[in-house]
Design a protein around this motif. Sequence first.
Motif, mmCIF file in Angstrom:
data_model
loop_
_atom_site.group_PDB
_atom_site.id
_atom_site.type_symbol
_atom_site.label_atom_id
_atom_site.label_comp_id
_atom_site.label_asym_id
_atom_site.label_seq_id
_atom_site.Cartn_x
_atom_site.Cartn_y
_atom_site.Cartn_z
ATOM 1 N N GLY A 127 0.787 -1.225 0.000
ATOM 2 C CA GLY A 127 0.000 0.000 0.000
ATOM 3 C C GLY A 127 0.817 1.271 0.000
ATOM 4 N N ILE A 128 2.134 1.160 0.108
ATOM 5 C CA ILE A 128 3.029 2.321 0.117
ATOM 6 C C ILE A 128 3.415 2.665 -1.316
ATOM 7 N N PRO A 129 3.209 3.906 -1.766
ATOM 8 C CA PRO A 129 3.671 4.304 -3.099
ATOM 9 C C PRO A 129 5.207 4.346 -3.120
ATOM 10 N N ALA A 130 5.827 3.394 -3.799
ATOM 11 C CA ALA A 130 7.283 3.263 -3.755
ATOM 12 C C ALA A 130 7.973 3.632 -5.058
ATOM 13 N N VAL A 131 7.279 3.461 -6.180
ATOM 14 C CA VAL A 131 7.877 3.736 -7.490
ATOM 15 C C VAL A 131 6.855 4.475 -8.341
ATOM 16 N N GLN A 132 7.291 5.576 -8.933
ATOM 17 C CA GLN A 132 6.424 6.335 -9.839
ATOM 18 C C GLN A 132 6.977 6.237 -11.251
ATOM 19 N N ILE A 133 6.094 5.978 -12.210
ATOM 20 C CA ILE A 133 6.487 5.869 -13.611
ATOM 21 C C ILE A 133 5.754 6.945 -14.403
ATOM 22 N N PHE A 171 11.961 6.933 -9.236
ATOM 23 C CA PHE A 171 11.200 7.460 -10.357
ATOM 24 C C PHE A 171 11.700 6.806 -11.638
ATOM 25 N N ILE A 172 10.766 6.457 -12.499
ATOM 26 C CA ILE A 172 11.095 5.900 -13.810
ATOM 27 C C ILE A 172 10.415 6.775 -14.854
ATOM 28 N N VAL A 173 11.165 7.159 -15.892
ATOM 29 C CA VAL A 173 10.585 7.942 -16.986
ATOM 30 C C VAL A 173 10.837 7.198 -18.283
ATOM 31 N N SER A 174 9.845 7.232 -19.174
ATOM 32 C CA SER A 174 9.986 6.475 -20.415
ATOM 33 C C SER A 174 9.089 7.026 -21.506
#
Length: 324
Positions: A127-133, A171-174
């Motif tokens: 439930g923890i926001p750990a990775v944002q894409i 953070f991941i950007v694509s």
Amino acid sequence: MVATEYQIEKDLIRKLAELKYAYRPDIRDRESLEANFRQKFEALNRVNLTNAEFARLRDEIITPDVYLAAKKLRETNYFQREDGTPLHYTLVNTKDWCKNDFEVINQLRINTSNSHHRYDVILLINGIPAVQIELKTFEVIPRKAIEQIVHYKNDAGNGYSNSLLCFMQLFIVSNQSNTLYFANNKNEHFSFNADERFLPIYQLADEQNKKITHLHDFANLFLAKCTLGQMISRYMVLVASEQKLLAMRPYQIYAVKKIVDCIHQNRGNGYIWHTTGSGKTLTSFKASTLLKDNPDIEKCLFVVDRKDRGGPGKLDSVLSDILA
């Protein structure tokens, strides 16, 4: 035909579902995000909190300090219940990251009086926001997504400082064909430099240093649940002396794995050669922290033949972080 951002997002969610993430289209706002976190927290810690207790716990753990949030994520924490009894709790299973609960959400909005940001795809761990894409179309360079994240984080009242988004680790950007990742940090460690470069930022590579840039190939190698859990738990470094987070480069991770395997298998001596500034000290640091937590390892020594060229106190700083 060039895929739209919506199609790229939809395809990524399908890929993550193949990797056994649970897709939660019902989580789109702060209220549903917190309700899901409460359910996962109570299951993990085998406790039933009252509404007042959960509200107080939520307010205690949410912090604008990225470094402090990262520590809380990895440590056993203390909470006093209404009847005065102590609750020693964890936010994640730090002993076996594969046994955590992994979910994917999209188009989350954390509305405040100052901002109405929307986040493309977020990976939840218990439930923890750990990775944002953040996703862009093929014509848009990933730098635009990085700039958007920096802008969001600099906005007054942003969700990263006053909601569960404070626990964001990566953070991941694509734009689907080109994929980059980087660690969350305090604003002083999270900006573009004088040359308008955002550092440090990473490209994924395999053991032969072949770059893995397509989003779905990246997902297969990096976002598999156990792999991502291992990345966050073992191959991110919390630098106490600078109060910042570091994500290890792929070749550093492979080197650490080789060192640890060599020692566990009692294969004798070895060496690592690399250029100045490649991160050999950090590699040694992480290998040491993993080895010192092994009950079969009695002692781990750093032996140096000169003062460190990184400047006075750098080695002392590294050693103090290892012992922290």
